[in-house]
Design an enzyme around this catalytic site. Sequence first.
Site, PDB file in Angstrom:
ATOM      1  CD  GLU A 117      10.562  -0.485  37.724  1.00 36.17           C
ATOM      2  OE1 GLU A 117      10.274  -0.003  38.818  1.00 36.17           O
ATOM      3  OE2 GLU A 117       9.812  -1.273  37.109  1.00 36.17           O
TER       4      GLU A 117
ATOM      5  CB  CYS B 267       6.688  -3.243  36.172  1.00 42.63           C
ATOM      6  SG  CYS B 267       7.733  -3.470  37.612  1.00 42.63           S
TER       7      CYS B 267
ATOM      8  CG  HIS C  42       4.237  -7.044  36.220  1.00 43.11           C
ATOM      9  ND1 HIS C  42       5.570  -7.156  35.922  1.00 43.11           N
ATOM     10  CD2 HIS C  42       4.180  -6.464  37.453  1.00 43.11           C
ATOM     11  CE1 HIS C  42       6.286  -6.658  36.914  1.00 43.11           C
ATOM     12  NE2 HIS C  42       5.465  -6.236  37.863  1.00 43.11           N
TER      13      HIS C  42
END
Length: 387
Positions: A79, A111, A233
């Site tokens: 990103e 993500c 994450h």
Amino acid sequence: MQVGIDQIGFYTPNKYVDMIDLAHARNEDPNKFLIGIGQQKMSVADQTQDAVSMGINATLRYLDHIERKNVGLLIVGTESGVDQSKSASLFIKTALNLPLNVRTFEVKEACFGMTAGIMIARDYVRLHPNHSAIVIGADIARYGINTGGEVTQGAGSISVLVKADPRIMTLSAGHSAYSADINDFWRPNDSAVALVDGKYSKDVYLDFFRHTFADYQKQTGLKASDFTALLYHLPFVKMGFKANQLAIEKRDDETKKRLADNFAASAYYSKQIGNIYTASLYLSFLSLLENAQLPANAKVGLFSYGSGAMAEFYSGQICEDYGKALNQTADQEMIARRQKLTISEYEQIFNQALKVPQDGLKLASDEKSGTWYFAGTENHVRQYRQK
Ligand code: COA
């Protein structure tokens, strides 16, 4: 045939900010950053490191151990894209000298991008067992100086090779996906830094974890107690800690301890690197591999979350001799050898990195020899060089 992760490479730039220094500069209690957020340091990328150069540097860590001619697919999740049209993966493919017939592209969903790449690679290798796939996540998390998100920045890349009969982890069939069109975090085209509704993003992350983990357990019949480790994450360590608390509540003491200990091992690198967006879950994976004692055939669950928002839970099984495929000492050295920045140095580097250098200006890197870097543009074409 088993398909999974055969190689893993990591890169983070050579500069960092200490969270205690940042807390003092921002008039915050250091314990808010160290305990409340869970971060100790964050890597800082200067003007010469971007998604392309970091992706090259991460892949170089294992490139000499693979058959380049067998690589049929190269996917980059980021990103922090360097161009609105041309994929970061084409610059990377050239630097890595991969075959001309490789299929290559960039994917974007915040993500989640690297996980999307790994899922595509898993299915690709199942159909083409003689071919392998390189999947890279490379990002610079930028929220801005003196913003609420500043403490959750970072920079780095993870690269994996997906192939048949892997050496590190086999990827199990199936997954549980969940998505919704929401606005917790985004970066408009006219902004170099992310916009975020921080508190909302924390709630949504946990909500998506509940959905995907419950659905995965329902689909597979697995329970939290069947996992050796659960990986998350990690936009910041406390976020994953909260999800892990949800996973272990109402479980037996042995499960609680195992999943809590292995969470701590998986968060060890992130605490020192910060958020690396697409690659953050896979930095947790690397940290687990290099900082935990895993039994043979350990079962690992992975929770991927990309704001906007898209989440997925899937799992894998660690291979018996996985330790032989790692670069633990070199990874730890890379983290340790970073240069500590003062807050004013960090602010200067941060602001400079937001600007596009004047066309024709040749940038120099202060990285160690062998490192790839962005050397500026010539006729508006990005140039990458190896130091
Ligand atoms: N000692 C220990 N803990 C402290 C503390 C202190 N002195 N002061 C505050 N804390 C704790 C708070 O209680 C809170 O813990 P909790 O989350 O368990 O309630 C934590 O530190 C953070 O405090 P908060 O007031 O929420 O911080 P903030 O308003 O500065 O925002 C984020 C924190 C994470 C929301 C912000 O950094 C952000 O927006 N980051 C980017 C978004 C992001 O990464 N989202 C994740 C989803 S992808």
